[in-house]
Design a protein around this motif. Structure first.
Motif, PDB file in Angstrom:
ATOM      1  N   ASP A 173     -43.421  80.255  90.949  1.00 36.91           N
ATOM      2  CA  ASP A 173     -42.806  79.039  91.499  1.00 36.91           C
ATOM      3  C   ASP A 173     -43.804  78.302  92.387  1.00 36.91           C
ATOM      4  O   ASP A 173     -43.419  77.565  93.292  1.00 36.91           O
ATOM      5  CB  ASP A 173     -41.519  79.358  92.262  1.00 36.91           C
ATOM      6  CG  ASP A 173     -41.729  80.341  93.410  1.00 36.91           C
ATOM      7  OD1 ASP A 173     -42.846  80.911  93.521  1.00 36.91           O
ATOM      8  OD2 ASP A 173     -40.789  80.548  94.195  1.00 36.91           O
ATOM      9  N   HIS A 192     -35.869  79.036  85.021  1.00 32.83           N
ATOM     10  CA  HIS A 192     -35.596  78.263  86.233  1.00 32.83           C
ATOM     11  C   HIS A 192     -34.944  79.122  87.316  1.00 32.83           C
ATOM     12  O   HIS A 192     -34.384  78.591  88.271  1.00 32.83           O
ATOM     13  CB  HIS A 192     -34.718  77.055  85.890  1.00 32.83           C
ATOM     14  CG  HIS A 192     -35.345  76.150  84.865  1.00 32.83           C
ATOM     15  ND1 HIS A 192     -36.507  75.458  85.106  1.00 32.83           N
ATOM     16  CD2 HIS A 192     -34.980  75.871  83.585  1.00 32.83           C
ATOM     17  CE1 HIS A 192     -36.834  74.757  84.031  1.00 32.83           C
ATOM     18  NE2 HIS A 192     -35.936  74.990  83.097  1.00 32.83           N
ATOM     19  N   SER A 194     -35.313  82.083  90.354  1.00 31.89           N
ATOM     20  CA  SER A 194     -36.365  82.449  91.298  1.00 31.89           C
ATOM     21  C   SER A 194     -37.124  83.666  90.756  1.00 31.89           C
ATOM     22  O   SER A 194     -36.530  84.546  90.124  1.00 31.89           O
ATOM     23  CB  SER A 194     -35.775  82.770  92.671  1.00 31.89           C
ATOM     24  OG  SER A 194     -35.208  84.071  92.695  1.00 31.89           O
ATOM     25  N   ARG A 324     -30.942  79.462  96.129  1.00 32.07           N
ATOM     26  CA  ARG A 324     -31.846  80.116  95.171  1.00 32.07           C
ATOM     27  C   ARG A 324     -31.718  81.630  95.195  1.00 32.07           C
ATOM     28  O   ARG A 324     -32.159  82.323  94.258  1.00 32.07           O
ATOM     29  CB  ARG A 324     -33.302  79.721  95.434  1.00 32.07           C
ATOM     30  CG  ARG A 324     -33.833  80.139  96.777  1.00 32.07           C
ATOM     31  CD  ARG A 324     -35.322  79.865  96.898  1.00 32.07           C
ATOM     32  NE  ARG A 324     -36.088  80.742  96.029  1.00 32.07           N
ATOM     33  CZ  ARG A 324     -37.317  80.493  95.599  1.00 32.07           C
ATOM     34  NH1 ARG A 324     -37.915  79.379  95.929  1.00 32.07           N
ATOM     35  NH2 ARG A 324     -37.959  81.353  94.850  1.00 32.07           N
TER      36      ARG A 324
END
Length: 349
Positions: A173, A192, A194, A324
């Protein structure tokens, strides 16, 4: 084992070496790169390959390189060995006899998604050294082409039953790798998600032994989560945090697992006193709550909400798990992994 992917051309060699030093200090012990990227000029690859190989050798790290028959039009096996490469990941295009021969001198990883019983039987027939064999999944730069979860789990369970260790990739990321810059996961559902959530799922739900970060870096927050994991806890970000005694402790879900909430086994043990009713609002998924004086003997009970619950005058909402990190909650719930908190924003009314 955990590891990182590095590109031989997308970053400067100085950037790559700085990244490897940082990740190695934080517990990552393997390196992966490819010698079969169509856009790369083979003549530009030997110097960075050798520098990375020296680093791997000096820090006792596995250095695995993705190869195909085309690779050997430009590099000999001796060149790879002299460059510090310790393992070959073979995707396709090589005969079973060739692969079997390599296992007597190299650590060899096969494409985990395409191995079947006939292939393994063929390797046994060619006297392959199975102690040197592993199964490594691909990563998938193009969205919608990553692997499906159930088939992935079934394949990995079978591979482990055959005595093979399994490796797979999670996306980063930070700096995403080209040519598409849309993440490099093995599982499409992780594209998409974490990175740390993907890591936990691979390790705890998917029969994966080695996890590698497919992109070129991770964010500082993700790095903090991996550092906490190395120290034995899952780190959760907290938003809109209110003062409480619970933030400094490590918690576990109680062994009598509740349906709707994660109940801290430790919070009430370490609390005595009074908690006035405050911020007794609705409790969405990820709400962090503590029972107030109106809940009588349950005062001090600390919970993470798994499914939306209504407001209750007996329950104070003292913060929210960062969005997240919501995917981490099932691992705290059913597997009772230890967890702690770090504020990501200060509270504002």
């Amino acid at each position: 084992m955990s590891g990182v992917l590095v590109s031989l051309t997308e970053q400067s060699l100085d950037q790559t070496m700085e990244y490897l030093s940082y990740m190695q200090l934080n517990g990552f012990n393997s390196i992966f790169t490819s010698l079969q990227i169509p856009e790369e000029d083979p003549q530009e690859l030997l110097e960075p390959l050798t520098q990375i190989g020296r680093f791997a050798l000096g820090h006792n790290m596995l250095f695995m390189v993705d190869v195909s028959p085309r690779t050997f039009n430009h590099f000999s096996l001796q060149q790879l060995k002299d460059s510090g490469v310790t393992g070959l990941r073979i995707d396709n295009g090589m005969e079973i006899g060739e692969i079997a021969g390599l296992t007597h001198e190299w650590r060899v990883a096969l494409n985990a998604s395409t191995i079947d019983q006939a292939f393994l039987d063929g390797l046994r027939g060619e006297q392959a050294n199975f102690a040197s064999l592993e199964a490594w999944h691909n990563y998938y730069p193009r969205p919608e082409t990553g692997l499906e979860l159930a088939a992935f789990q079934n394949q990995n369970r079978w591979l482990q039953s055959q005595g093979l260790t399994v490796a797979a990739f999670i996306p980063g990321d930070g700096d995403l790798r080209g040519p598409l810059h849309e993440g490099l996961p093995s599982l499409e559902k992780h594209r998409h998600l974490s990175p740390f959530a993907g890591f936990l799922e691979l390790v705890h739900e998917c029969f994966v032994d080695h996890v590698l970060i497919g992109d070129l870096s991770v964010s500082s927050w993700t790095m903090q989560q991996f550092q906490a994991w190395n120290e034995g806890t899952v780190l959760l970000g907290v938003e809109n945090q209110r003062p409480s005694h619970v933030w400094e402790s490590v918690h576990h879900n109680r062994p009598d697992i509740a349906r709707d909430v994660i109940r801290s086994e430790e919070a009430r043990q370490h609390f005595s006193g009074s908690i006035l009713p405050e911020h007794t609002v609705e409790r969405p998924t990820g709400a962090l709550t503590i029972d107030n004086d109106k809940y009588l003997r349950y005062c001090g009970e600390f919970q993470i909400v798994l499914h939306p619950l209504p407001a209750d005058e007996r329950v104070n909402v003292i913060g929210y798990v960062a969005q997240r990190d919501i995917p981490l909650l099932p691992f705290l719930h059913k597997r009772r992994l230890p967890f702690r908190f770090l504020a990501t924003t200060s509270y504002c009314e």
